[in-house]
Scaffold this motif. Sequence first.
Motif, mmCIF file in Angstrom:
data_model
loop_
_atom_site.group_PDB
_atom_site.id
_atom_site.type_symbol
_atom_site.label_atom_id
_atom_site.label_comp_id
_atom_site.label_asym_id
_atom_site.label_seq_id
_atom_site.Cartn_x
_atom_site.Cartn_y
_atom_site.Cartn_z
ATOM 1 N N LYS A 1 -8.900 2.027 -47.973
ATOM 2 C CA LYS A 1 -7.979 1.585 -46.924
ATOM 3 C C LYS A 1 -8.385 0.218 -46.380
ATOM 4 C CE LYS A 1 -5.319 5.184 -47.031
ATOM 5 N NZ LYS A 1 -3.908 5.069 -47.471
ATOM 6 N N SER A 2 -7.409 -0.459 -45.778
ATOM 7 C CA SER A 2 -7.668 -1.779 -45.185
ATOM 8 C C SER A 2 -6.934 -1.889 -43.859
ATOM 9 C CB SER A 2 -7.188 -2.888 -46.133
ATOM 10 O OG SER A 2 -5.782 -2.793 -46.336
ATOM 11 N N ARG A 3 -7.319 -2.907 -43.079
ATOM 12 C CA ARG A 3 -6.671 -3.081 -41.770
ATOM 13 C C ARG A 3 -6.821 -4.522 -41.303
ATOM 14 N NH1 ARG A 3 -7.853 1.502 -37.626
ATOM 15 N NH2 ARG A 3 -6.743 2.569 -39.313
ATOM 16 N N LYS B 1 -11.327 -4.412 -45.839
ATOM 17 C CA LYS B 1 -11.017 -3.298 -46.743
ATOM 18 C C LYS B 1 -12.307 -2.575 -47.095
ATOM 19 C CE LYS B 1 -8.963 -1.998 -51.166
ATOM 20 N NZ LYS B 1 -8.380 -2.453 -52.447
ATOM 21 N N ALA C 1 -2.481 -8.707 -45.197
ATOM 22 C CA ALA C 1 -2.826 -7.312 -44.916
ATOM 23 C C ALA C 1 -1.807 -6.364 -45.532
ATOM 24 C CB ALA C 1 -2.922 -7.100 -43.399
ATOM 25 N N LEU D 1 -12.714 2.933 -41.480
ATOM 26 C CA LEU D 1 -11.670 3.137 -42.491
ATOM 27 C C LEU D 1 -12.124 4.135 -43.548
ATOM 28 C CD1 LEU D 1 -10.705 -0.620 -42.996
ATOM 29 C CD2 LEU D 1 -9.390 1.101 -41.727
ATOM 30 N N ALA E 1 -2.711 -3.613 -48.321
ATOM 31 C CA ALA E 1 -2.406 -2.203 -48.042
ATOM 32 C C ALA E 1 -1.512 -1.607 -49.121
ATOM 33 C CB ALA E 1 -1.740 -2.081 -46.672
ATOM 34 N N MET F 1 -7.249 -7.015 -38.065
ATOM 35 C CA MET F 1 -7.755 -6.989 -36.687
ATOM 36 C C MET F 1 -7.971 -8.410 -36.192
ATOM 37 S SD MET F 1 -11.816 -5.972 -36.958
ATOM 38 C CE MET F 1 -12.056 -6.402 -35.238
ATOM 39 N N MET G 1 -15.103 -1.942 -37.982
ATOM 40 C CA MET G 1 -13.855 -1.641 -38.678
ATOM 41 C C MET G 1 -14.134 -1.108 -40.083
ATOM 42 S SD MET G 1 -10.627 -1.413 -38.588
ATOM 43 C CE MET G 1 -10.229 -2.302 -37.075
ATOM 44 N N SER H 1 -0.936 -11.132 -41.454
ATOM 45 C CA SER H 1 -0.132 -9.914 -41.593
ATOM 46 C C SER H 1 0.427 -9.792 -43.008
ATOM 47 C CB SER H 1 1.016 -9.928 -40.577
ATOM 48 O OG SER H 1 0.510 -9.925 -39.255
#
Length: 645
Positions: A565-567, A581, A511, A561, A515, A569, A557, A508
């Motif tokens: 952008k990134s995320r 990303k 990330a 996006l 972000a 998971m 994923m 986290s």
Amino acid sequence: MLASFRRLSKSAVGTSLMVIVLLMILAGFAMQDIRSVFSGGAGLSKGTLVKVGDEELTERDLSNAMRRALNQARQENPEASYATLANQFDPILGSLIDERALLAFADDHGFALSKRLIDKEIAELPQNRGLNGKFSETAYRTFLQQQQMTDADVRRLITAGLTQRLVLAPAAVDARIPVGVARNYAAMLLEGRQGQLVLVPTKAFRAGLNPSDGDIQSFYAQNRQRYTVGEQRVIRIAKIGPESVANVAPSDAEIAAYYKANQATYGGAETRVISQAVVQDKKQADAIAARARAGAAFAAAAAPFGLSAEDVSVGPQDRAQFAGLAGEAVANSAFTAANGAIVGPIRSDLGWHVIKIDEIRGATGKSLAQVRGEIAAQLATNKRKEALTELVTKVEDQIDGGASFAEAVGAAKLPVTTTPPINSGGASRKDPAYRLPAELAPVVKAGFAMMPDDDPEVVTLPNEAGFAVVAVDSVIEAAPAPLAEIKDQVREDWIHRKASDRARAIASQIAAKVAGGMAVDKAVAEAGVPLPPAQEISARRIQIAQANPDAVAPLRMLFSLTEGKSRLMADPKDRGFFIIKTNKITPGNAITNPLLIAQTQTEFQRTVPDELGQQLLAAMKADQGVKRDEKAIQAAKRRITGADQ
């Protein structure tokens, strides 16, 4: 491909839900994940979870559907429990709501199915036919008992299936997808993306985790449903096999009687080499007999009357063979005459026969002593089959008369085997080495199909292994395994959970920095723990369907996006967490790939009928209105699966 389009373009249409299967009654209900929901449960009667129009979905209906799903799951995994099906609760509930919506809409618009039509569908189920191939009320009752359903349940399922076929299916007939639409989606398949992938593995955070007994006890208490062991049963078995009648043997008198009755087989039969002339005139027959008795060769004696040597040569014959050729009267005379004798003329339906006995060959059979062993073995086999059938019939008659398992097998003096607690696959948790013989597989199936207080059953074993009397001794309901038995497993799960929490926290942080605009490599370096370096990834959308299972989730994923952008998971296989990303998006162009356009069009035309049916179903739910009692639904979910979410 269509499923990928839906996910990646964030369509409102979701994946297909649980298939409701009742043997051959329903082929399935492919339903969408759209829910027409009214908050609260106002106006619903007690026990009603959902109301669609005038159709109610009760907690009993949901429990029965979950039970059928569990029975089906146990066909593949004997250890399956309701906790195993926790993630299927919502899809099953959704499919039941869809069914109620269909029935409510049909009833509201006067679409009624006759009782005669439903009766016909029930009668055509193979499970409901008797030995004569026709509908059997007894077979139907047995079917209902095996499926733990009522007649009303079956009729509802059949009604839903027929209504689906007659109302939903026509809406999707002959669907066509324009080339222009297919071309746009084909271009999406050729879209290329570049990005970066970081894996924060859970195993990197296991060091130093050593739970106390209190930690293990607390974790076990909070996750009891996770350790639920499927139902186990102790089954009593009394085999009725060849060994039960091994002492049955034929007597000397029976062997002798069988030999005498089959003398033609064992004793052999006398054969005679015969010459025969058959003419229609008795004077001609007298002349042939006179010439033969005077010493002329038989063929020469018959030659003046148009008969050749081939015509008069009969060759070796036993009595039965010659009787079939010339008749009983002629055969009697021929087989009582001496060697070399001239017999006849004798009248038959064929004419006048003159016969010469060219040679007599004695019987070449075997004596009783020579074939005694062979006959004894054959008679023993037959007698043991008969004795086995009589023994099984005797046991069945006693059970039908109310005898218990112990009384029935005791009277027949059958040895009894009692299994340890086993699951529906025949395995024992307490003794992993325990295995029932393969021939007793039908015993386990019968033992788990029976109710605990049912009468014993006699089941047939495969490969002529005989029969077995089966009874349920005791039932151990599905329940969490005692902590003492699975302490090592719980300890490992606690460590994995804590390591996963640590990994999530670090993932986290990474990330959040990515972000916020930080380079991926720098964010990983600042994590403060050794992690695998970021990977550069590049793919076309069409490669998602071709990727190996480990790569599918990150690729999906990547293509979900927008650029830059990134995320974060979770790894679907619970190995850690991904940060993905998307750095660059290159649009696809299908103009130069007409084959892909045609394939896309074909794929759409296979799936669009289901989509149209789903849309019609969604409109039906909107038309009828769906009222849900969310509190009651969550309570039912906790009661059945032990899960809150």
